[in-house]
Design an enzyme around this catalytic site. Structure first.
Site, short mmCIF file in Angstrom:
data_model
loop_
_atom_site.label_atom_id
_atom_site.label_comp_id
_atom_site.label_asym_id
_atom_site.label_seq_id
_atom_site.Cartn_x
_atom_site.Cartn_y
_atom_site.Cartn_z
N HIS A 152 52.50 43.01 37.80
CA HIS A 152 51.80 41.85 37.00
C HIS A 152 52.45 40.88 36.35
CE1 HIS A 152 48.27 40.79 34.51
NE2 HIS A 152 47.50 41.69 34.82
N SER A 153 52.82 40.01 37.48
CA SER A 153 53.77 38.99 36.93
C SER A 153 52.84 37.62 36.44
CB SER A 153 54.95 38.53 38.04
OG SER A 153 55.78 39.44 37.58
N TYR A 154 53.16 37.01 35.55
CA TYR A 154 52.27 35.74 35.33
C TYR A 154 53.42 34.64 35.63
CZ TYR A 154 49.30 38.07 32.22
OH TYR A 154 48.03 38.93 31.57
N HIS B 174 44.05 49.17 34.01
CA HIS B 174 45.45 49.09 34.51
C HIS B 174 46.23 50.67 33.72
CE1 HIS B 174 45.27 45.37 35.96
NE2 HIS B 174 45.41 44.59 34.87
N GLU C 59 47.89 39.64 42.06
CA GLU C 59 48.07 40.92 41.99
C GLU C 59 47.70 41.90 43.29
OE1 GLU C 59 46.19 42.40 38.20
OE2 GLU C 59 46.13 40.28 37.81
N ASN D 148 43.89 47.70 37.68
CA ASN D 148 42.79 47.21 37.52
C ASN D 148 41.85 48.10 37.15
OD1 ASN D 148 40.38 45.49 38.19
ND2 ASN D 148 41.75 44.18 39.53
N ARG D 149 40.32 47.93 37.32
CA ARG D 149 39.70 48.87 36.49
C ARG D 149 38.96 49.83 37.30
NH1 ARG D 149 39.47 43.58 34.93
NH2 ARG D 149 39.27 43.35 32.59
N GLN E 47 44.13 40.09 43.44
CA GLN E 47 43.65 39.71 42.34
C GLN E 47 44.12 38.21 41.98
OE1 GLN E 47 41.08 41.96 41.06
NE2 GLN E 47 40.79 40.89 38.76
N ASP F 241 39.25 35.94 38.03
CA ASP F 241 39.59 37.32 37.62
C ASP F 241 38.98 38.06 38.71
OD1 ASP F 241 40.92 39.27 36.52
OD2 ASP F 241 39.83 39.18 34.61
C1 GAL Z 1 44.43 41.36 34.88
C2 GAL Z 1 42.85 41.55 34.83
C3 GAL Z 1 42.33 40.72 33.79
C4 GAL Z 1 43.01 41.16 32.34
C5 GAL Z 1 44.44 40.67 32.61
C6 GAL Z 1 45.16 41.27 31.21
O1 GAL Z 1 44.94 42.09 35.95
O2 GAL Z 1 42.25 41.34 36.07
O3 GAL Z 1 40.89 40.95 33.52
O4 GAL Z 1 42.64 42.35 32.06
O5 GAL Z 1 44.87 41.76 33.77
O6 GAL Z 1 45.19 40.56 30.24
#
Ligand code: GAL
Length: 357
Positions: free
Chosen positions: A184-186, A114, A322, A88-89, A294, A256
């Protein structure tokens, strides 16, 4: 060539066997009767995860690519990866620790995201142990790598147990540093690439979330979800309120945001979120020791990439859950601490458990 959704062409192992920075990459398959998961040591990424839907049809619920080459070309999405040293940021890529200021890459302007330019998701991890149900991967991040202090020894272990995939992290450092690791799985529980995830049902065990500024940095407030589109305390479709005119949804381009599960790390795995694919009945339960999660609704996916089986990663065709410490914690003294001291061991774990609704 586009293939019918559901025709699960097996991954070709040799498409994952190459050498990057003098280290070998490969594909590892963990399987038992309920789950089959493929993982590469490039970014310690989950490439695919197969479970049966309610009709007994094998379904791949994690978005990914068919070769290392495609991961290299499309790395901005962190598909399936372990992200770190700080997931994260971090605001403006700056933080101070013990009176020293550290400057990190602002790779998601104006912020750090990240772990920076390569982070942990674009490096090759060393294989410590590989069996039919377990894969243990190791990465040593050098002192000063990506601007962070301290040499960090990180191990991530993926273990299959019945219908669960356990992800456990351990890290130690030789200097005080900050650490926040996640996978960071989608997910698309109707099958990766099969359509928008807005019809999925989601429940999140959080009565507060961390609202952000327009650059996705938390304001510091822990705001109640009650009466907002962020209220997932009862199961609700991800799409139910995503188009509401709410400043936070405008800032995120959808969901997000970090949800507050607890005030600090918990010793035991605790249920954090449950999502269900409306077409398959495949249900994902996320359990974690982490205090935050997240929810990212795939807002930046734009159909730019061809994913497995010739499908596309269209807008909101996948979501992430996440597990994490809160974003920007190194600059937010009131948030649970992400500082790791020499002599201490960072330990967190998360489970993705698959059942049928
Ligand atoms: C997520 C983040 C999003 C974006 C994404 C990657 O974890 O919260 O803002 O950056 O990763 O595209």
């Amino acid at each position: 060539m586009a293939q019918a959704q559901g025709s699960l062409t097996p991954l070709e192992r040799n498409a994952f066997q190459t050498e990057l920075d003098y280290r070998k990459t490969d594909l590892f398959v963990l399987r038992n009767e309920q789950v089959e998961v493929a993982i590469t040591n490039y970014g310690a990424r989950i490439v695919s995860l197969l479970v049966n839907d309610r009709e007994g049809k094998k379904t791949d619920v994690i978005t990914g690519f068919s070769s290392i080459q495609e991961y290299l070309e499309a790395d901005e999405d962190y598909q399936g990866a372990i992200v770190g040293r700080y997931a994260n940021r971090i605001a403006k890529g700056r933080f101070s620790l013990d009176g020293t200021a550290y400057v990190l890459a602002t790779n998601n302007a104006p912020n750090h995201l990240h772990g920076g330019l390569k982070g942990f998701s674009n490096v090759v991890w060393e294989v410590l142990e590989s069996t039919d149900t377990k894969l243990s991967l190791f990465y040593l991040a050098a002192d000063g790598e990506e601007g962070y202090p301290g040499a960090l020894n990180v191990t991530v272990t993926y273990t299959l147990q019945d219908q669960s995939l356990l992800i456990s992290f351990e890290a130690t450092t030789d200097k005080a540093t900050v650490v926040n690791l996640t996978n960071h799985s989608y997910f698309n529980l109707n099958g990766q690439g099969s359509g928008p995830i807005l019809g999925h049902t989601l429940q999140v065990a959080a009565d507060r979330y961390t609202p952000t500024d327009s650059t996705s940095i938390p304001t510091g407030e822990l705001a109640p979800v009650a009466g907002t589109p962020f209220d997932f305390r009862e199961p609700k479709k991800i799409g139910a309120a995503i188009e509401t005119a709410h400043e936070q949804l405008t800032f995120g381009g959808g969901y997000d945001h970090n949800f507050v599960l607890a005030d600090s790390c918990r010793p035991d795995l605790t249920l954090a979120a449950v999502a269900t694919g409306d077409r398959t009945g495949i249900r994902l339960e996320v359990l974690t020791t982490e205090p935050g999660i997240q929810l990212y609704s795939g807002n930046f996916l734009k159909g730019k990439h061809t994913i497995k089986y010739g499908l596309k990663d269209e807008h909101r065709y996948a979501f992430c859950l996440e597990t994490q410490h809160f974003p920007d914690s190194p600059n937010q003294p009131a948030f649970p601490s992400t500082v790791l001291q020499p002599g201490d061991t960072y330990r967190t774990s998360t489970v993705f458990r698959f059942t049928l609704a």
